[in-house]
Design an enzyme around this catalytic site. Structure first.
Site, PDB file in Angstrom:
ATOM      1  N   GLU A  42       5.641  49.859  13.623  1.00  0.00           N
ATOM      2  CA  GLU A  42       6.447  49.728  13.011  1.00  0.00           C
ATOM      3  C   GLU A  42       7.289  48.333  13.703  1.00  0.00           C
ATOM      4  OE1 GLU A  42       9.874  52.708  12.536  1.00  0.00           O
ATOM      5  OE2 GLU A  42       7.872  54.522  11.891  1.00  0.00           O
ATOM      6  N   HIS A  57      11.218  53.870   7.595  1.00  0.00           N
ATOM      7  CA  HIS A  57      11.885  54.984   8.087  1.00  0.00           C
ATOM      8  C   HIS A  57      13.316  54.931   8.597  1.00  0.00           C
ATOM      9  CE1 HIS A  57      11.621  55.958  12.866  1.00  0.00           C
ATOM     10  NE2 HIS A  57      12.497  56.622  12.235  1.00  0.00           N
TER      11      HIS A  57
END
Length: 311
Positions: free
Chosen positions: A261, A282
């Site tokens: 990420e 997220h």
């Protein structure tokens, strides 16, 4: 007055509450500048982070006066908790403050994926009327499988049960006499994968859970089943998931977390062109309401600890 470094986004009212009592250095872009965090934390008593800031040995060595770490969320895989413990640095996750947000995310995506009818806007505007092609399924009468049966999973179970779903769960760390099993049937992981129409993941990421959902696990699932991951990215083997979706051996997926990420364009190529796939950055646990709760709880935890430390 102590110095508190906040490296990622936080509710403004919570930041103001900290600033009333201490020196609050707030820069929500710091997570992209790890070296700057280390420099700022050199004389800090507390640091407040989300999931992108790496609270590792290097950062802790750079912050010899650190008393505590506030986590705006619950996952701790970006925080070296052993190193913190060795230095007598307290770590405070915002336990419970975003449970409802994640549970609603799971239910919303279960509806999206089973119904499969909410990406027709462009076709409709082009004069198409794909009514039969968009005949989806209801949640009612289908089975929700929860991998991990902690607090968030139980919030999902309650909501899914109200919507008429049968609930099964797998969690080897929950005792057989736990009252939670009153709303879910306790099954093996293989049994869950074979029975569930919706599989929702609720496990931490560690050596035992990394790639728990791999090609072999995906092959056990029903061909029209869907999987939702709002837990941690590495729990699913993304290459295997992309391959299963591409060949039509899985009904769909929703991913809010990823092995790396932020998800880069290169890493996302494995999902390019796939249908019945939802990707979000997220944000399952991040709503206006949960941000207020998470921020307020984190402030409370940090202030209480600093006060107890005489700061």
């Amino acid at each position: 007055m102590a110095k508190i470094v906040i490296t990622e986004f936080m509710d403004d009212a919570a930041v103001a509450a900290l600033a009333q009592q201490h020196e609050a250095h707030y820069d929500q872009g710091l997570a992209d500048r790890q070296d700057d965090i280390a420099a700022l934390a050199g004389d800090a008593a507390a640091i407040i982070v989300r999931n992108r800031t790496q609270v590792n040995e290097a950062l802790l060595d750079a912050a010899p006066g650190l008393k505590c770490v506030g986590r705006l969320g619950v996952g701790l895989d970006n925080i070296d908790t052993d190193a913190c413990k060795a230095r007598n640095i307290a770590v405070f996750p915002a336990t419970g403050a975003n449970n409802a947000s994640v549970a609603e995310y799971v239910i919303a995506n279960a509806m999206l994926l089973l119904r499969g009818a909410y990406q027709s806007t462009n076709a409709m505007l082009q004069g198409e009327w794909p009514r039969q092609a968009l005949m989806g399924r209801e949640l009612a009468g289908h089975t929700m499988g929860l991998v991990g049966f902690g607090a968030i999973a139980r919030e999902v179970a309650v909501r899914a049960s109200v919507l008429g779903m049968d609930i099964i769960a797998h969690d080897p760390y929950v005792m057989a006499d736990d009252p939670g099993w009153q709303i879910a049937r306790n099954v093996s992981l293989d049994g869950l994968l074979e029975l569930a129409d919706v599989v929702s993941l609720h496990t931490p990421l560690n050596d035992k859970t990394r790639h728990m959902i791999n090609a072999e696990a995906l092959s056990r699932m029903k061909r029209d089943a869907v999987i939702i991951n709002a837990a941690r990215g590495g729990v699913i083997d993304e290459e295997a998931l992309g391959a299963a979706l591409a060949k039509g051996s899985l009904g769909g997926a929703a991913l809010d977390v990823f092995e790396t990420e932020p998800l880069t364009a290169e890493a996302g190529m494995k999902f390019s062109g796939l249908k019945n796939l939802v990707l979000t950055p997220h944000i399952a646990g991040v709503t206006v309401e949960s941000n207020i709760r998470v921020s307020a709880l984190t402030v409370q935890n940090v202030l209480n600890h600093l006060t107890g430390s005489g700061l």
